[in-house]
Design an enzyme around this catalytic site. Structure first.
Site, short mmCIF file in Angstrom:
data_model
loop_
_atom_site.label_atom_id
_atom_site.label_comp_id
_atom_site.label_asym_id
_atom_site.label_seq_id
_atom_site.Cartn_x
_atom_site.Cartn_y
_atom_site.Cartn_z
N ASP A 12 48.78 45.78 35.92
CA ASP A 12 49.38 44.90 34.92
C ASP A 12 49.59 45.59 33.58
O ASP A 12 48.71 46.31 33.10
CB ASP A 12 48.49 43.68 34.68
CG ASP A 12 48.39 42.81 35.92
OD1 ASP A 12 48.88 43.22 36.98
OD2 ASP A 12 47.81 41.72 35.81
N TRP A 26 51.08 46.36 42.84
CA TRP A 26 50.69 47.22 41.71
C TRP A 26 50.65 48.71 42.00
O TRP A 26 49.76 49.42 41.50
CB TRP A 26 49.31 46.81 41.18
CG TRP A 26 48.87 45.43 41.47
CD1 TRP A 26 49.19 44.32 40.76
CD2 TRP A 26 48.03 44.99 42.54
NE1 TRP A 26 48.60 43.22 41.32
CE2 TRP A 26 47.89 43.61 42.42
CE3 TRP A 26 47.38 45.64 43.61
CZ2 TRP A 26 47.13 42.84 43.30
CZ3 TRP A 26 46.64 44.89 44.50
CH2 TRP A 26 46.52 43.51 44.33
N GLY A 27 51.57 49.23 42.78
CA GLY A 27 51.54 50.67 43.04
C GLY A 27 50.48 51.09 44.04
O GLY A 27 50.36 52.27 44.36
N ALA A 78 48.52 51.06 47.88
CA ALA A 78 48.95 51.16 49.28
C ALA A 78 50.26 51.96 49.42
O ALA A 78 51.05 51.72 50.32
CB ALA A 78 49.10 49.77 49.92
N ASP A 84 51.66 38.30 45.18
CA ASP A 84 50.58 39.14 44.66
C ASP A 84 49.69 39.63 45.80
O ASP A 84 49.86 39.20 46.95
CB ASP A 84 49.76 38.27 43.68
CG ASP A 84 49.37 39.02 42.43
OD1 ASP A 84 49.31 40.26 42.48
OD2 ASP A 84 49.10 38.36 41.41
C1 GLA Z 1 48.02 39.98 39.12
C2 GLA Z 1 49.48 40.33 38.82
C3 GLA Z 1 49.90 39.71 37.51
C4 GLA Z 1 49.70 38.21 37.56
C5 GLA Z 1 48.26 37.90 37.92
C6 GLA Z 1 48.05 36.43 38.21
O1 GLA Z 1 47.17 40.59 38.22
O2 GLA Z 1 49.64 41.71 38.80
O3 GLA Z 1 51.23 40.03 37.23
O4 GLA Z 1 50.57 37.67 38.52
O5 GLA Z 1 47.84 38.59 39.08
O6 GLA Z 1 46.72 36.13 38.49
#
Ligand code: GLA
Length: 633
Positions: free
Chosen positions: A277, A256-257, A259, A190
Site C-alpha cells: 500500500d 501487492w507485487g 507471488a 485483495d
Molecule cells: C489492502 C489493500 C488496500 C486496501 C486494504 C483494505 O491493504 O492493499 O489497498 O484495499 O487492504 O483493507
C-alpha cells in the site's frame, strides 16, 4: 512374471505412452496475444476509491459526497468515472445461504427488510449520475481489515462463518450478486485472506477465524503457491464473464507485487498491484512508483500496472505540498497507472482539484496507444521518462527524486529525435512553450517533476522501435524461471511497519524481467561491445508477442547481451508472423557480433520474437533484440 501379467504390463505401458500429453513448448508461437483484454480496461481506470482517506470507516454520505463533487467539479467530465467502495462495506455472510449483507446502518439505501440488503439503489444512483460503481472483496474467507483493522465497529459482525465475507468458496455466488443483482461495474480483489490466516496464526488459533492456506508469503516469493493464486483469479474471471453478458466489468488484482504477480498479473486482470500500500509519505510513493516504472513491457491496453491509488490530499501530498502532489500525479499519468483519487473530495481545495483536473496530463494517461513511459535516463536522483503517444508526439517527464536542485540536460536523443532538427516542448502545468535543437538545460527543483508534450523529427523516420511501443509488446514468456526479488526498488522506513522489524528488504519479485532500452538487470543493452540505445532486453528462452497493424518489416540486431555471465551457451533468435517462421539467426554466443535479422511482416497481425538456448540457465543469459523496430516500408 506370468505371460498374461506381462502382456497386461506391456499393454499398460504402451497405453500410457500413447496417452501421455506431449509437453507443451512455451516458446512455440501461438499467433495469439495472450495478455488480458477482457472487460473495460482498454484505458487505465479513472475515478475515486474510499480506502486512502477513510480506511474501513465508510458510509453512504462520505461516498456520495465525493461522487457528487466528482460531478460538480467537472472531474467526471474529464474521465473520473469509477466510484469504488473499498474494504468496510460488508456486515456479514448470512447463514445458512451465504448471501452477503451490507452494513445498512452505514448504507441506508441498501436496507431491504429484516436480515437482507440490496446495493442496487446505491449503484442506480451512481449510474444516474453518469458514474460507475466499484466493490471490494478478497480471495480468502476474510479481508485485510479483518486481519489488521482495529475498530471493531467497522468490521464484519457475527460468528466465525458470518464474518467470512471474502470470496473463498463463494466466487460464483458473490460475483453473481455484485454484478448480476447489484449492478457493480468494477471489483478489486485483495489477498490478505490467503496470506494472513495461516493455521498457526494467532487470528486462527484464537478461534475467531478459520485457516486458509496461506498461499501467499509477501516476503518470500518461494513460499507462495503461484498456481493456486492464478487459479483463483481464473475462477473469478470465469464468473465475471458469466455474469456480465455486456462485458462491462473491470477486475483489479490486489496482491501487492507478491507471488511474482508483477510478471503474470497482466494475464489475469485489467489492473494489477505491483507493491504494498501507498502511504502519504514521499519515500513510500517512491517505492510504489519504482515497483511499476521498470515494468513498461508488462502493461498494455487491458492490462495495466497498478502502483496503488493516488494519495494526493494527505500529508506529503496535501495542499501545502503542491510540488509533491504534482509530481505524484505526473508520474502516475506517465506510467499509465489507474488514476483513482483517494481523498475526501467534499473538502478538497481547488488547488488540488486543479491537479486532478489537468486535462493535458490526463490525456497522457488516457492516450489510446497505451504505451507506459519508459526510462530514457536513470540515476538514483534524476530520471527522465518518455512516453510515445498515439499521435506520434512524445511526452517527457524529468523527475528529481532527491533533495538538491539539478540542471538537467534534456537531449533530442533521450526522445529518439534527431539532434539537427528543432524540438518543441509544451509545459503541461504552465502551458508555456520552448524549443531547442540538440539539447536544452532545464532546472528541476528537489521533488519536482517537469512534464512536457513534445514534437520533433524522429531519428527512425519510417517506423517505431519496439521499445517506443511497449503497449504492443508482451513478454508472454520472459525467461524468468526462479523469481527473485528486485533489488532496485527504493526501500523506505515510511512503510507499514514503521521502523519495527528488519527493515524494508527487497521482496517484489520481477528481477531479470524484460525491459525496454535496457538489459534485464539494468545495464545498457550491448552486444560484443556495441551499445544499442534502443531495443528490448530479455533473458534467453523467452517469447515476445508484438501486435502489428501497418508495418511491413521488422528489423533488429540480435545477440547475447554483454551483461550475460554465461559465455558458453548459444542462443538462436527467430521471428514468427501469425505463427509462421519468417527468419532465424545462426546460433550466437556471448562475444559474437550482433547479427542483423529482418522479416517481412506485411499483413501479419501478431509477430513473435523467440530466443532459444538449449540447456542454459536463463538467468545468466540475457539477450538483446537491439534496435528492434517495426518499419512501414
Ligand atoms: C489492502 C489493500 C488496500 C486496501 C486494504 C483494505 O491493504 O492493499 O489497498 O484495499 O487492504 O483493507
Amino acid at each position: 512374471m506370468k505371460t498374461s501379467a506381462m502382456i497386461a504390463a506391456v499393454a499398460a505401458l504402451l497405453c500410457g505412452a500413447a496417452t501421455a500429453a506431449k509437453p507443451v513448448d512455451p516458446l512455440a508461437p501461438t499467433a495469439r496475444w495472450s495478455a488480458y483484454t477482457a472487460g473495460r480496461g482498454q484505458l487505465p481506470p479513472m475515478g475515486w476509491n474510499s480506502w486512502n482517506v477513510f480506511a474501513s470507516d465508510i458510509d453512504e454520505a462520505k461516498i456520495m459526497g465525493s461522487a457528487q463533487r466528482i460531478v460538480s467539479s467537472g472531474l467526471a467530465q474529464k474521465g473520473y468515472r469509477y466510484v469504488n467502495l473499498d474494504d468496510g462495506w460488508a456486515l456479514k455472510r448470512r447463514q445458512p445461504d451465504g448471501r452477503l449483507i451490507v452494513r445498512t446502518d452505514r448504507f441506508p439505501s441498501a436496507r431491504s427488510g429484516a436480515n437482507d440488503s440490496n446495493f442496487k439503489p446505491f449503484t442506480d444512483r451512481l449510474h444516474a449520475m453518469g458514474l460507475k460503481a466499484g466493490i471490494y472483496s478478497d480471495l480468502g474467507r476474510n479481508t485485510c481489515a479483518e486481519a489488521f483493522g482495529t475498530v471493531d465497529a467497522d468490521l464484519p459482525q457475527g460468528n466465525v462463518l458470518e464474518r467470512e465475507v471474502g470470496l473463498y468458496g463463494h466466487i460464483d455466488q458473490d460475483i453473481a450478486l455484485y454484478f448480476g443483482e447489484w449492478g457493480f461495474d468494477y471489483i478489486k480483489v485483495d489477498g490478505c485472506g490467503i496470506r494472513d490466516y495461516a493455521p498457526t496464526s494467532p487470528r486462527v488459533t484464537s478461534g475467531k477465524f478459520r485457516a486458509v492456506g496461506p498461499f501467499i508469503d509477501s516476503g518470500q516469493v518461494s513460499r507462495s503457491d503461484i498456481p493456486a493464486v492464478k487459479a483463483m483469479f481464473q475462477q473469478i474471471n470465469n464468473a465475471l464473464v458469466r455474469d456480465n453478458p455486456d462485458g462491462d466489468y473491470l477486475l483489479s488484482l490486489c496482491v501487492w507485487g507478491a507471488a511474482d504477480v508483477r510478471n503474470w498479473g497482466k494475464d489475469y486482470g485489467s489492473v494489477s498491484r505491483t507493491s504494498d500500500d501507498i502511504s502519504p509519505a514521499w519515500g513510500r510513493m517512491l517505492v510504489n512508483y519504482d515497483s511499476a516504472v521498470t515494468r513498461a513491457l508488462y502493461a498494455h491496453p487491458g492490462s495495466w500496472n497498478d502502483p496503488d491509488m493516488l494519495h494526493i490530499g494527505q500529508s506529503d501530498f496535501d495542499a501545502g505540498h503542491l510540488k509533491e502532489a504534482r509530481t505524484h500525479f505526473a508520474l502516475w499519468a506517465m506510467i499509465n497507472a489507474p488514476l483513482l483519487i483517494g481523498t475526501d473530495l467534499r473538502k478538497t481545495p481547488q488547488s488540488l482539484l486543479d491537479i486532478f483536473g489537468n486535462s493535458d496530463i490526463i490525456a497522457l494517461n488516457q492516450d489510446s496507444a497505451g504505451n507506459q513511459a519508459t526510462i530514457a535516463y536513470d540515476t538514483s536522483d534524476v530520471q527522465i521518462l518518455v512516453k510515445t503517444l498515439a499521435s506520434g508526439e512524445k511526452a517527457v517527464a524529468i523527475f528529481n527524486r532527491g533533495s538538491g536542485g539539478y540542471d538537467v540536460d534534456l537531449t533530442a536523443a533521450h526522445l529518439k529525435y534527431r539532434d539537427d532538427a528543432p524540438v518543441t516542448l509544451t509545459d503541461l502545468w504552465s502551458k508555456q512553450r520552448k524549443s531547442f535543437t540538440g539539447q536544452i538545460k532545464l532546472h528541476v527543483d528537489p521533488r519536482e517533476t517537469l512534464i512536457f508534450r513534445t514534437r520533433g523529427t524522429r531519428t527512425l523516420a519510417d517506423g517505431l522501435y519496439l521499445s517506443e511501443q511497449p503497449g504492443r509488446v508482451n513478454p508472454a514468456v520472459d525467461g524468468v524461471i526462479h523469481p527473485q526479488a528486485d533489488p532496485t526498488i527504493f526501500r523506505t522506513a515510511a512503510g507499514w511497519t514503521g521502523t519495527k522489524g528488519a527493515g524494508d528488504r527487497p521482496i517484489y519479485a520481477g528481477w531479470g524481467g524484460a525491459r525496454a532500452d535496457s538489459a534485464p538487470y539494468g545495464q545498457v543493452l550491448q552486444i560484443a561491445g556495441k551499445p544499442f540505445p534502443s531495443g528490448i532486453g530479455i533473458l534467453a528462452n523467452s517469447r515476445l508477442e508484438v501486435r502489428n497493424d501497418r508495418a511491413a518489416r521488422l528489423t533488429t540486431m540480435v545477440g547475447v547481451d554483454d551483461s550475460a555471465s554465461d559465455k558458453g551457451h548459444a542462443v538462436t533468435f527467430a521471428i514468427y508472423g501469425d505463427g509462421r517462421l519468417l527468419a532465424k539467426s545462426a546460433p550466437l554466443k556471448w562475444g559474437m557480433a550482433a547479427q542483423p535479422l529482418s522479416a517481412n511482416v506485411g499483413g501479419v497481425k501478431l509477430v513473435e520474437l523467440v530466443a532459444r538456448s538449449a540447456g542454459a540457465d536463463n538467468a545468466q543469459l540475457p539477450v538483446s533484440w537491439g534496435d528492434a523496430a517495426l518499419l512501414l516500408r
